[in-house]
Design a protein around this motif. Structure first.
Motif, PDB file in Angstrom:
ATOM      1  N   GLU A  11     -17.211  30.801   6.518  1.00 57.71           N
ATOM      2  CA  GLU A  11     -17.790  31.486   5.352  1.00 57.71           C
ATOM      3  C   GLU A  11     -16.823  31.381   4.181  1.00 57.71           C
ATOM      4  O   GLU A  11     -15.640  31.690   4.322  1.00 57.71           O
ATOM      5  N   GLU A  12     -17.321  30.938   3.033  1.00 57.77           N
ATOM      6  CA  GLU A  12     -16.500  30.852   1.823  1.00 57.77           C
ATOM      7  C   GLU A  12     -16.517  32.198   1.107  1.00 57.77           C
ATOM      8  O   GLU A  12     -17.549  32.856   1.051  1.00 57.77           O
ATOM      9  N   ARG A  13     -15.363  32.578   0.548  1.00 61.85           N
ATOM     10  CA  ARG A  13     -15.240  33.840  -0.186  1.00 61.85           C
ATOM     11  C   ARG A  13     -14.286  33.646  -1.364  1.00 61.85           C
ATOM     12  O   ARG A  13     -13.140  34.065  -1.297  1.00 61.85           O
ATOM     13  N   ASP A  14     -14.731  33.042  -2.446  1.00 61.17           N
ATOM     14  CA  ASP A  14     -13.890  32.758  -3.611  1.00 61.17           C
ATOM     15  C   ASP A  14     -12.602  32.061  -3.175  1.00 61.17           C
ATOM     16  O   ASP A  14     -12.651  30.947  -2.720  1.00 61.17           O
ATOM     17  N   PHE A  15     -11.460  32.719  -3.307  1.00 61.74           N
ATOM     18  CA  PHE A  15     -10.195  32.099  -2.924  1.00 61.74           C
ATOM     19  C   PHE A  15      -9.783  32.445  -1.501  1.00 61.74           C
ATOM     20  O   PHE A  15      -8.655  32.209  -1.088  1.00 61.74           O
ATOM     21  N   LEU A  25     -11.829  35.128  14.716  1.00 57.99           N
ATOM     22  CA  LEU A  25     -12.039  35.037  13.274  1.00 57.99           C
ATOM     23  C   LEU A  25     -10.816  35.543  12.522  1.00 57.99           C
ATOM     24  O   LEU A  25     -10.231  36.558  12.895  1.00 57.99           O
ATOM     25  N   VAL A  26     -10.452  34.822  11.457  1.00 59.20           N
ATOM     26  CA  VAL A  26      -9.334  35.224  10.604  1.00 59.20           C
ATOM     27  C   VAL A  26      -9.696  34.976   9.152  1.00 59.20           C
ATOM     28  O   VAL A  26     -10.467  34.059   8.842  1.00 59.20           O
ATOM     29  N   GLU A  27      -9.167  35.803   8.264  1.00 56.37           N
ATOM     30  CA  GLU A  27      -9.307  35.554   6.838  1.00 56.37           C
ATOM     31  C   GLU A  27      -8.146  34.685   6.401  1.00 56.37           C
ATOM     32  O   GLU A  27      -6.993  34.963   6.737  1.00 56.37           O
ATOM     33  N   VAL A  28      -8.448  33.641   5.642  1.00 57.34           N
ATOM     34  CA  VAL A  28      -7.437  32.675   5.224  1.00 57.34           C
ATOM     35  C   VAL A  28      -7.478  32.526   3.710  1.00 57.34           C
ATOM     36  O   VAL A  28      -8.549  32.333   3.125  1.00 57.34           O
ATOM     37  N   ASN A  29      -6.316  32.621   3.091  1.00 59.88           N
ATOM     38  CA  ASN A  29      -6.183  32.412   1.658  1.00 59.88           C
ATOM     39  C   ASN A  29      -6.293  30.911   1.385  1.00 59.88           C
ATOM     40  O   ASN A  29      -5.574  30.113   1.987  1.00 59.88           O
ATOM     41  N   GLN A  36     -12.989  25.337   0.327  1.00 61.26           N
ATOM     42  CA  GLN A  36     -13.434  24.307   1.275  1.00 61.26           C
ATOM     43  C   GLN A  36     -14.820  24.684   1.785  1.00 61.26           C
ATOM     44  O   GLN A  36     -15.115  25.866   1.962  1.00 61.26           O
ATOM     45  N   PRO A  37     -15.654  23.702   2.050  1.00 64.28           N
ATOM     46  CA  PRO A  37     -17.015  23.993   2.512  1.00 64.28           C
ATOM     47  C   PRO A  37     -17.021  24.505   3.955  1.00 64.28           C
ATOM     48  O   PRO A  37     -16.091  24.260   4.726  1.00 64.28           O
ATOM     49  N   VAL A  38     -18.085  25.189   4.303  1.00 62.05           N
ATOM     50  CA  VAL A  38     -18.294  25.639   5.678  1.00 62.05           C
ATOM     51  C   VAL A  38     -18.252  24.418   6.596  1.00 62.05           C
ATOM     52  O   VAL A  38     -18.820  23.366   6.271  1.00 62.05           O
ATOM     53  N   GLY A  39     -17.520  24.542   7.690  1.00 64.43           N
ATOM     54  CA  GLY A  39     -17.385  23.443   8.640  1.00 64.43           C
ATOM     55  C   GLY A  39     -16.082  22.675   8.494  1.00 64.43           C
ATOM     56  O   GLY A  39     -15.682  21.956   9.403  1.00 64.43           O
ATOM     57  N   GLN A  40     -15.400  22.815   7.352  1.00 62.16           N
ATOM     58  CA  GLN A  40     -14.140  22.099   7.124  1.00 62.16           C
ATOM     59  C   GLN A  40     -13.010  22.724   7.944  1.00 62.16           C
ATOM     60  O   GLN A  40     -12.950  23.928   8.110  1.00 62.16           O
TER      61      GLN A  40
END
Length: 86
Positions: A11-15, A25-29, A36-40
């Motif tokens: 899931e993309e979330r701005d930056f 699951l982890v949040e990544v800066n 980056q697109p979903v799946g990258q």
């Protein structure tokens, strides 16, 4: 010692991006790599994406890390020769 681990954007979330990795699951800066697109696949190092990966490379790294963990846990079937030069 810290290791960068491959994670896949779900899931993309701005930056930021929500990514799936070996530990869940982890949040990544994403400021260093850009969105980056979903799946990258990216290398997550201390909560930041440091490099964009091809899927084959990400899967090879994850397989090598799984064998390394098996060896550390004493698994007699761990085969590091497949991934690491002796």
């Amino acid at each position: 010692m810290c290791l960068g681990m491959p994670v896949q954007v779900v899931e993309e979330r701005d930056f930021m991006a929500l990514c799936q990795g070996p530990d869940g699951l982890v949040e990544v800066n994403m400021m260093l790599t850009g969105p980056q697109p979903v799946g990258q696949w990216v290398v997550n190092y201390l909560g930041s994406a440091r490099e964009v990966l091809e899927e084959a490379d990400a899967l090879r790294i994850l397989a090598a890390m799984a064998q390394l963990q098996a060896a550390v846990n004493g698994d007699p079937n761990a085969n590091l020769d497949l991934f690491f030069e002796g």
